[in-house]
Scaffold this active site. Structure first.
Site, PDB file in Angstrom:
ATOM      1  N   GLY A  97     -11.723   1.959   4.648  1.00 28.58           N
ATOM      2  CA  GLY A  97     -10.809   1.211   3.781  1.00 28.58           C
ATOM      3  C   GLY A  97      -9.909   2.115   2.949  1.00 28.58           C
ATOM      4  O   GLY A  97     -10.069   3.347   2.934  1.00 28.58           O
ATOM      5  N   HIS A  98      -9.032   1.500   2.219  1.00 30.38           N
ATOM      6  CA  HIS A  98      -8.062   2.274   1.430  1.00 30.38           C
ATOM      7  C   HIS A  98      -8.731   2.991   0.256  1.00 30.38           C
ATOM      8  O   HIS A  98      -9.705   2.522  -0.292  1.00 30.38           O
ATOM      9  CB  HIS A  98      -6.896   1.413   0.952  1.00 30.38           C
ATOM     10  CG  HIS A  98      -7.245   0.202   0.149  1.00 30.38           C
ATOM     11  ND1 HIS A  98      -6.296  -0.660  -0.304  1.00 30.38           N
ATOM     12  CD2 HIS A  98      -8.428  -0.303  -0.256  1.00 30.38           C
ATOM     13  CE1 HIS A  98      -6.870  -1.629  -0.970  1.00 30.38           C
ATOM     14  NE2 HIS A  98      -8.160  -1.457  -0.958  1.00 30.38           N
ATOM     15  N   ASN A  99      -8.179   4.140  -0.064  1.00 33.49           N
ATOM     16  CA  ASN A  99      -8.591   4.957  -1.218  1.00 33.49           C
ATOM     17  C   ASN A  99      -9.963   5.604  -1.026  1.00 33.49           C
ATOM     18  O   ASN A  99     -10.470   6.244  -1.956  1.00 33.49           O
ATOM     19  CB  ASN A  99      -8.647   4.141  -2.514  1.00 33.49           C
ATOM     20  CG  ASN A  99      -7.442   3.261  -2.699  1.00 33.49           C
ATOM     21  OD1 ASN A  99      -6.340   3.649  -2.350  1.00 33.49           O
ATOM     22  ND2 ASN A  99      -7.648   2.071  -3.216  1.00 33.49           N
ATOM     23  N   SER A 114     -12.135   2.335  -1.723  1.00 30.65           N
ATOM     24  CA  SER A 114     -12.413   3.129  -2.922  1.00 30.65           C
ATOM     25  C   SER A 114     -13.826   3.673  -2.982  1.00 30.65           C
ATOM     26  O   SER A 114     -14.274   4.107  -4.057  1.00 30.65           O
ATOM     27  CB  SER A 114     -12.111   2.322  -4.194  1.00 30.65           C
ATOM     28  OG  SER A 114     -10.774   1.893  -4.183  1.00 30.65           O
ATOM     29  N   GLN A 144       0.858  -1.178   0.000  1.00 34.57           N
ATOM     30  CA  GLN A 144       0.000   0.000   0.000  1.00 34.57           C
ATOM     31  C   GLN A 144       0.898   1.232   0.000  1.00 34.57           C
ATOM     32  O   GLN A 144       1.472   1.594   1.030  1.00 34.57           O
ATOM     33  CB  GLN A 144      -0.932  -0.052   1.210  1.00 34.57           C
ATOM     34  CG  GLN A 144      -1.761  -1.348   1.248  1.00 34.57           C
ATOM     35  CD  GLN A 144      -2.791  -1.452   0.134  1.00 34.57           C
ATOM     36  OE1 GLN A 144      -3.666  -0.593   0.017  1.00 34.57           O
ATOM     37  NE2 GLN A 144      -2.682  -2.466  -0.715  1.00 34.57           N
TER      38      GLN A 144
END
Lengths: 327, 327, 327
Positions: free
Chosen positions: B226-228, B246, B185
């Site tokens: 979560g990521h993004n 995302s 990441q």
């Protein structure tokens, strides 16, 4: 591995031993995997068949099962085998625990404010944070990395697992146009005696008054308790439950894992909420309550979920059919 | 316990005082439990009846309620009583807080990497971890045991509660036969100004770009971001919410406790998601959205859940009845 | 910012380069935002259109896309572009990581019991707690503020993110009238090799035997794993999942975010549980399983939810209509 005679176990915990007292026990195990060195228990009659097949060195049974138990081999007869087993786990822990040595009760890595009140027999684990005005009662154990916020209180004989946060700010904001104005949380958290709190669980401080956890409450891991909540004595909640602000939960309730209880509701004593159920209104009558979408193969679920979004119109179509039928 | 005159409160916060300025206030309380030493507020006209019954030393009311308020006793009249009350809690916190003494702003037990950038007015609590390249803005407060990962940024005037983890790896793996290959990441987390983050909440770093939390966002406890993900300005989320990778959430949204927002979705500004609702597709229109299985007594739930698994075929049977009816 | 030639990337990771090897790459980015200095990838043919429009300096493509890729500009051809991309992120991390310097592998602020066993190559981050008898394997990384309880084991090459609690007591109590008697949790936690565990996730120790996480399992953040659970190899779970005690989950499963798996169930290998789904019975057949109340505008939801509480009686009314129709 230490081992202990059946007679020494009965001497400590009571119960009637049927069989030789000098059988040596070196572990506790479920009926199906127990060996001749293990002690096991039968609390639910529906597992009776496992009893006769078990190779356990001894089985704890109820009076109703005593004859079957004795036929199989050594057994301890007691009115409540599961409760007896619980006490046996406690005895076993004492018998087998590592010597504590002369570690200090408050671990030197803990950060304890000089204005915090830690009872003389309390144990504060590594890297805990105890803020000003906080109180921790007698024989209470805080495992590692627990935070107890300003002015929050924990009673006697509690167990607080790692990562717990007691007394973070409740979630309170007043809208001010598009933005939010913080409502300072001026209350604290009061936790009774004999409470156990699971790892990484959070209990927020109250807005004006205190958030209250009564005696004997048991909370599992990763639970969120909002501000101003009151949880009645001996209520138990499984992991991942969320209780929103100002909910009042009676005594002797159980809440299954992942359930969500909305804010400002009240649950009567003796209410049992099934896992993953959303409690969206107050419950005034004891009983079991549920609201879960039933699991299905994905393709079936898709068909049914699509129909569900038209359920109201389906109902109207049934009404129409019923009316047209009656001429 | 300190006590303060009504006139001093109005001097600080504005509003029109009706009644004697020398009434002394020593606490804030809800209408129903307030005593003559407490100040309370009425923001929702539906609690009007509680106003007349309240024993509060003073009540904060809107102009529409001023006559009723004045009839009861001392009151402060202001256009938005709830907002006034929020500011009063802040004033009260200042008036009653423990003296900080000369504690250092960065607690000596915190582990701060020499390549981290901590603003001169930021406060870093006990046992925090600030990694290399991380930035913490002016007047931002990190309570105890907060982790801020490499290169993650937090703006000015933020409050981050205990146990928060900012910048753990997003959950990214590529399948490689039966096993998973880690996707490093490489992004970070960027958090704006005036953001508050609740206890034990996690905000993951982005895979390639940054996870972004815009100005004024308020996150409660035990939330997973979560990521993004991008969360728009002044959006608020209650406890136990999960936002998958995302997802893009507009400004001015609210998300109820325990809701789940699936990945790669977008929510328009002004979307309000009810508690425990699963957002499984993008929402393009502002409004309130819900998807909760209604709570019921367990026996009723069982019957309805069983029928639900046949809902699609029930629909077909209705269609058949309708067709046969039309000759 | 460091930059690397396409030929050096292919030298490290393989694949067939179409185009000049001296193009310099300074970042990784998605197709739509990549610049001429970035490398990107196309793994899903449905994004084919983005390929032709991308301004990336290089795109990783499958053999089927090689012609389209080459028409656009430089590309790397490889059988599995997503897996190649994963390995590229790892290479990139190595190429761009801060020099570690001579920090000790066990951070001096970690509290490691003298009877814990830390492999020579393991890395223990700041403010971790490793209790007596615990074992941490070779090349395993514990980020900051991780607790590993007594006698719990973690295998080789694992990554454990901040705030994780391994080995808190499972949630076990025997009823004793109105109160609860604690069942001491005598088991531990055994974690295999190549396991990754997300921030603030909790894995409880077993009651009598161990909780087991097999090789290659990937757990996201804020997950609760109850006592005696067994998770099969290479199973992956997204954030906020709760697995109740004594559940047995096969290998190669995936569990979506916020799903709840009830206790004492078993899931066959290759079962895929959708996000926010409640698994209330064992699943013996591989496949995708779902149970989510479909999202709706609140007004529609209210109507349908009300009808749902009468679904069983609607079904009876359909039956009646069907019977009356057939004379």
């Amino acid at each position: 591995m230490s081992s202990h005679s059946l007679s020494s176990l009965v001497l400590n915990l009571g119960g009637e031993l049927i069989g030789p007292g000098d059988v040596m026990i070196s572990g506790l195990a479920p009926l199906e995997s127990a060996t001749a060195q293990d002690i096991s228990f039968l609390s639910n009659p529906k597992y009776q068949q496992q009893l006769s097949l078990s190779r356990a060195g001894c089985v704890i049974v109820s009076p109703a099962m005593a004859a079957d138990g004795a036929r199989r081999g050594p057994c301890i007869v007691t009115p409540n085998p599961y409760l007896y087993f619980a006490r046996l786990t406690q005895l076993w822990r004492q018998l087998t625990a590592r010597p504590i040595g002369n570690e200090p009760l408050v671990h030197p890595s803990a950060v304890v404010h000089p204005e915090a009140h830690i009872a003389a027999t309390a144990r504060i684990g590594p890297l805990c944070v105890i803020e000003a005005g906080a109180r921790v009662g007698e024989h209470t154990i805080l495992k590692s990395r627990v935070t107890v916020g300003e002015d929050c209180q924990i009673g006697d004989r509690c167990i607080v697992h790692s990562g717990v946060v007691i007394g973070a700010d409740g979630f309170g904001f007043a809208p001010d146009g598009a933005r939010w104005e913080k409502i300072e949380q001026l209350g604290a958290v009061r936790i009774g005696n004999d409470v156990e709190i699971g790892a990484n669980t959070c209990i927020d401080r109250g807005a004006l008054q205190d958030t209250v956890i009564e005696d004997g409450v048991k909370l599992d891991n990763l639970i969120q308790i909002g501000h101003n909540v009151r949880i009645g004595a001996h209520t138990a909640m499984a992991g991942c439950v969320g209780v929103a602000g100002s909910a009042t939960i009676g005594s002797g309730c159980t809440v299954g894992g992942g359930a969500i209880i909305l804010g400002h509701l009240s649950l009567a004593p003796g209410v049992h909420v099934s896992a993953a159920t959303v409690v969206s209104k107050s419950i005034h009558k004891p009983g079991q309550y549920t609201g879960i979408f039933p699991l299905d193969e994905n393709a079936n679920w898709e068909r049914n979920a699509a129909s569900l979004k038209q359920l109201h119109s389906l109902r109207d179509r049934i009404k129409t059919l019923e009316k047209e039928k009656k001429p």
